[in-house]
Design a protein around this motif. Structure first.
Motif, mmCIF file in Angstrom:
data_model
loop_
_atom_site.group_PDB
_atom_site.id
_atom_site.type_symbol
_atom_site.label_atom_id
_atom_site.label_comp_id
_atom_site.label_asym_id
_atom_site.label_seq_id
_atom_site.Cartn_x
_atom_site.Cartn_y
_atom_site.Cartn_z
ATOM 1 N N HIS A 281 0.823 -1.204 0.000
ATOM 2 C CA HIS A 281 0.000 0.000 0.000
ATOM 3 C C HIS A 281 0.863 1.263 0.000
ATOM 4 N N SER A 284 2.059 1.647 -3.503
ATOM 5 C CA SER A 284 0.960 2.030 -4.392
ATOM 6 C C SER A 284 0.622 3.505 -4.236
ATOM 7 N N THR A 289 4.219 3.755 -10.772
ATOM 8 C CA THR A 289 4.177 2.342 -11.113
ATOM 9 C C THR A 289 4.377 2.137 -12.607
ATOM 10 N N ARG A 293 1.156 -4.009 -9.405
ATOM 11 C CA ARG A 293 1.684 -4.627 -8.197
ATOM 12 C C ARG A 293 0.678 -5.669 -7.740
#
Length: 297
Positions: A281, A284, A289, A293
């Motif tokens: 988390h 994220s 990114t 993930r």
């Protein structure tokens, strides 16, 4: 079974790996032995209590919507899969050893469990926002946050539909965007001028929430031609915040079609164990990114 859960809203530290009772498939559902679960921004938004209207929950609650795995229980009325089939789809509390899915499809040949877990929500979201923003073949779409999971799907689906895409991402992901067929540019000072130099913008998507809504409206000339999935303040500027999912079964069927034809591939940037849910988390929320993930069970 092991399951990631939280008993209060808050930061990543509220996530705990606990022993929980196994769920069971009800009518029209299946249960899978989870092999991997997708990590989506909505997961940490739910954990923080940001999106209770769209995702009402009772505490303590599990985490996760997307998963891939092996069917081990089939609910009443389900006839399209059987125990032992490899599937991917969407359900609830998927950061766990077992999870119940309400929408699913058989995994395309050649796809790993880790890869498959990254597709359900992002493909549904990509298809939805492309439809909502009304961009047509031959037009140009600007995508902010283009290197993440949804962005990767948008770029490839748009390309397949004859839509030209300009993608915005960090400097490290410029070649990645180009590999997906997009024109690429970075954020930072002067980004609006850089976008204009790449061509007129007919529609725009905000996938990262990087405080770009005003500029996207300026570039398109119409707030109705901008959609956000990341900036909760977007409606204040007349821009639709798209947070309600459409048909997940239809999205999964389209994902299977595109993957099987070699038109869609979303790489897995990093995998985590269930015990590393808080780290997943944190990463994220930090963004930047390239692809997806996933949690590996």
């Amino acid at each position: 079974m092991k399951k990631v859960s939280f008993a209060e809203f808050g930061g990543p530290d509220v996530l705990q790996l606990i022993d929980a009772e196994e769920p069971h498939a009800g009518p029209g559902q299946i249960r899978i032995a989870v092999r991997a679960a997708g990590v989506n921004p909505v997961d940490w938004r739910v954990r923080e209590g940001q999106v209770l209207k769209a995702h009402p929950i009772e505490l303590p609650a599990g985490v996760g919507l997307d998963a891939s795995g092996v069917v081990d229980e089939v609910g009443e009325g389900v006839e399209d899969v059987k125990v032992g089939d490899h599937v991917f789809g969407e359900g609830s509390s998927t950061y766990a050893e077992f999870a119940v899915l309400s929408a699913w499809a058989r995994m395309p040949e050649g796809l790993t469990f880790e890869e498959a877990a990254g597709y359900p929500s992002v493909v549904e979201t990509a298809l939805r926002v492309i439809r909502q923003v009304g961009v047509r073949p031959g037009q140009r779409l600007l995508v902010s946050g283009a290197s993440g999971g949804v962005g990767s799907a948008v770029l490839q689906i748009a390309r397949e539909r004859g839509i030209t895409v300009t993608g915005m991402a960090g400097a490290a992901n410029q070649d990645y965007l180009r590999s997906l067929g997009a024109l690429a540019t970075t954020y930072g000072e002067g980004w609006v001028d850089r976008v204009r130099q790449l061509g007129h913008v007919d529609a725009a998507l905000d996938l990262a929430g990087s405080s770009v809504i005003r500029e996207l409206v300026e570039l398109t000339g119409d707030p109705r031609k901008v959609i956000s999935i990341a900036d909760l303040g977007a409606p204040e500027l007349g821009v639709l915040f798209s947070g309600v999912a459409g048909s997940v079964p239809e999205a999964l069927a389209e994902a299977v079609r595109l993957i099987s034809r070699g038109k869609l591939h979303i790489p897995v940037e990093r995998s985590y164990t269930l015990a590393e849910a808080a780290k997943a988390h944190i990463d994220s929320q930090a963004g930047h990114t390239r692809g997806r993930r996933v949690m590996v069970v």
